[in-house]
Design an enzyme around this catalytic site. Structure first.
Site, mmCIF file in Angstrom:
data_model
loop_
_atom_site.group_PDB
_atom_site.id
_atom_site.type_symbol
_atom_site.label_atom_id
_atom_site.label_comp_id
_atom_site.label_asym_id
_atom_site.label_seq_id
_atom_site.Cartn_x
_atom_site.Cartn_y
_atom_site.Cartn_z
ATOM 1 N N HIS A 128 -5.890 41.583 23.951
ATOM 2 C CA HIS A 128 -4.523 41.877 23.318
ATOM 3 C C HIS A 128 -4.390 43.161 22.834
ATOM 4 O O HIS A 128 -5.426 44.053 22.525
ATOM 5 C CB HIS A 128 -4.209 40.840 22.515
ATOM 6 N N GLU A 146 -3.563 44.120 19.771
ATOM 7 C CA GLU A 146 -4.227 44.432 18.610
ATOM 8 C C GLU A 146 -5.824 44.380 18.660
ATOM 9 O O GLU A 146 -6.402 45.329 17.816
ATOM 10 C CB GLU A 146 -4.016 43.182 17.441
ATOM 11 N N CYS A 176 -1.710 36.926 17.434
ATOM 12 C CA CYS A 176 -2.355 35.536 17.763
ATOM 13 C C CYS A 176 -3.269 35.278 16.737
ATOM 14 O O CYS A 176 -3.840 36.164 15.920
ATOM 15 C CB CYS A 176 -2.614 35.293 19.036
ATOM 16 N N CYS A 207 -6.684 37.571 17.678
ATOM 17 C CA CYS A 207 -6.465 39.035 16.899
ATOM 18 C C CYS A 207 -6.586 38.990 15.395
ATOM 19 O O CYS A 207 -6.663 39.882 14.819
ATOM 20 C CB CYS A 207 -5.164 39.630 17.776
HETATM 21 ZN ZN LIG Z 1 -3.796 38.049 20.065
#
Ligand SMILES: [Zn+2]
Length: 159
Positions: free
Chosen positions: A77, A79, A103, A106
């Site tokens: 992801h 982040e 999410c 992260c």
């Molecule tokens: Zn994430």
């Protein structure tokens, strides 16, 4: 007289997060993250993508089907990429601009890295378990959550 229609810091950093998201090869979801120091210096950038060495052309981008054939097993992801890309920077007290609310996975990395504030734009998974868990952790960790408020104005530049 100085210009008055320059963009503010929030517009600037979210704009960079949005531009960074445009690098993503994911056909369904493009997310960008921009980590900024308390002095408004950019510390790191990231977007969602496959891990280094894992060819974008050979990895699956599917959302459904057998787990091993979906992107979820593999994609890193935005982040997390931004945090890992910032290996030489201290993120304590930093803020992260994200084009989509983080999410739960992260969120753990954001908290552990010392980031103090999340400025988020999209929040389309607000009611998902992942978002609920993320907010629960942010709240307990004392990470500030700030929804991004676009001004909608257009800044014209002469080139
Ligand atoms: Zn994430």
């Amino acid at each position: 007289m100085k210009r008055e229609d320059y963009i503010n810091w929030d517009e600037y950093f979210m704009g960079i997060a949005l531009l960074t998201a445009m690098r993503s090869k994911d056909p369904n979801s493009q997310v960008g993250a921009c980590i900024v120091s308390p002095e408004n210096k950019i510390l790191s950038l990231g977007y969602n993508g496959m891990p280094m060495g894992c060819s974008d052309d050979e990895m699956p981008w599917e959302r459904e089907g057998a787990p091993l054939q979906t992107k979820y097993m593999y994609v890193c992801h935005a982040e997390l990429n931004a945090i890992l890309n910032s290996a030489h920077n201290n993120l304590k007290g930093a803020r992260v601009y994200v084009t989509l609310f983080p999410c739960n996975e992260c969120t753990k990395a954001i908290i552990q890295s010392g980031i103090a504030e999340v400025v988020y734009y999209g929040d389309k998974y607000h009611d998902s378990d992942s978002s609920i868990a993320a907010r629960f952790m942010f709240e307990h960790a004392g990470v500030r959550l700030t929804p991004y408020k676009p001004t909608g104005r257009r800044v014209e530049l002469e080139l």
